[in-house]
Design an enzyme around this catalytic site. Sequence first.
Site, PDB file in Angstrom:
ATOM      1  N   ARG A  56       0.780  -1.235   0.000  1.00  0.00           N
ATOM      2  CA  ARG A  56       0.000   0.000   0.000  1.00  0.00           C
ATOM      3  C   ARG A  56       0.818   1.294   0.000  1.00  0.00           C
ATOM      4  O   ARG A  56       0.239   2.378   0.069  1.00  0.00           O
ATOM      5  CB  ARG A  56      -1.000   0.025   1.185  1.00  0.00           C
ATOM      6  CG  ARG A  56      -1.923  -1.178   1.234  1.00  0.00           C
ATOM      7  CD  ARG A  56      -3.169  -0.938   2.042  1.00  0.00           C
ATOM      8  NE  ARG A  56      -2.885  -0.620   3.444  1.00  0.00           N
ATOM      9  CZ  ARG A  56      -3.824  -0.334   4.339  1.00  0.00           C
ATOM     10  NH1 ARG A  56      -5.098  -0.307   3.982  1.00  0.00           N
ATOM     11  NH2 ARG A  56      -3.507  -0.082   5.594  1.00  0.00           N
ATOM     12  N   ASP A  57       2.124   1.198  -0.101  1.00  0.00           N
ATOM     13  CA  ASP A  57       2.913   2.436  -0.198  1.00  0.00           C
ATOM     14  C   ASP A  57       4.197   2.206  -1.002  1.00  0.00           C
ATOM     15  O   ASP A  57       5.285   2.602  -0.594  1.00  0.00           O
ATOM     16  CB  ASP A  57       3.247   2.974   1.191  1.00  0.00           C
ATOM     17  CG  ASP A  57       3.671   4.443   1.163  1.00  0.00           C
ATOM     18  OD1 ASP A  57       3.375   5.133   0.149  1.00  0.00           O
ATOM     19  OD2 ASP A  57       4.298   4.907   2.132  1.00  0.00           O
ATOM     20  N   ILE A  58       4.049   1.573  -2.153  1.00  0.00           N
ATOM     21  CA  ILE A  58       5.208   1.355  -3.020  1.00  0.00           C
ATOM     22  C   ILE A  58       5.547   2.654  -3.731  1.00  0.00           C
ATOM     23  O   ILE A  58       4.690   3.305  -4.340  1.00  0.00           O
ATOM     24  CB  ILE A  58       4.919   0.237  -4.036  1.00  0.00           C
ATOM     25  CG1 ILE A  58       4.770  -1.098  -3.297  1.00  0.00           C
ATOM     26  CG2 ILE A  58       6.025   0.141  -5.083  1.00  0.00           C
ATOM     27  CD1 ILE A  58       4.340  -2.248  -4.165  1.00  0.00           C
TER      28      ILE A  58
END
Length: 206
Positions: A56-58
């Site tokens: 969820r935070d690449i």
Amino acid sequence: LTFGGLFFTSMDYINGNDIREYCWGDKYLPLPYIYKFIDEMTSALVYLHSKGLRHRDIKPENIVYDKKGKFVLIDFNIATDNEKDLDKVGTWPYLAPDLMTGHKMKWEDSADTFALGITLYELLTHSYPWPGKRIPILDKKPSDIMPLNSLISPEFGDFVMKAIDTRHENRFKTALEMREALVAIGEAGIAKRPEMFVIDNSTGEE
């Protein structure tokens, strides 16, 4: 848990820097390193998603190229396996716009592949797919990657553009689908010309 009753997280020390420096300025990753990057990141996501987790935070800041020559995905602070978690977290330029509903986010595996696609686009072009504000725009086509990088093959260009499509039905729906498409192209296939650098995997040097 410490003797004082405090919880803590133990993590490996990674000796390296994040890849943001290769997304602008004069530093470019050679194509063999690009292949190595997307190969290792799709492999990591296939494993992660097989466990029911989504990162969820690449983004470039959360991927480190270490001194051993490996790309490492870091910062799992907001990763979750909770299907009911609809919190809109992460970093705006890398959030799939079709999954946003007001202040919520309909998380699915393609959210991670979309963010990875944006990161790959930035590595290859040193630019953001949608000029102007650094926000993906629903149903607006991103700038074609082919005029921005003369070294990549049309097949690899199509791969990148599919990854960043703003509609989940048109992009890679899973990390496995993305990885299989990459393997089908092959390392030599990402370049317009077949000549490739050779990487010494033991040192990360070409």
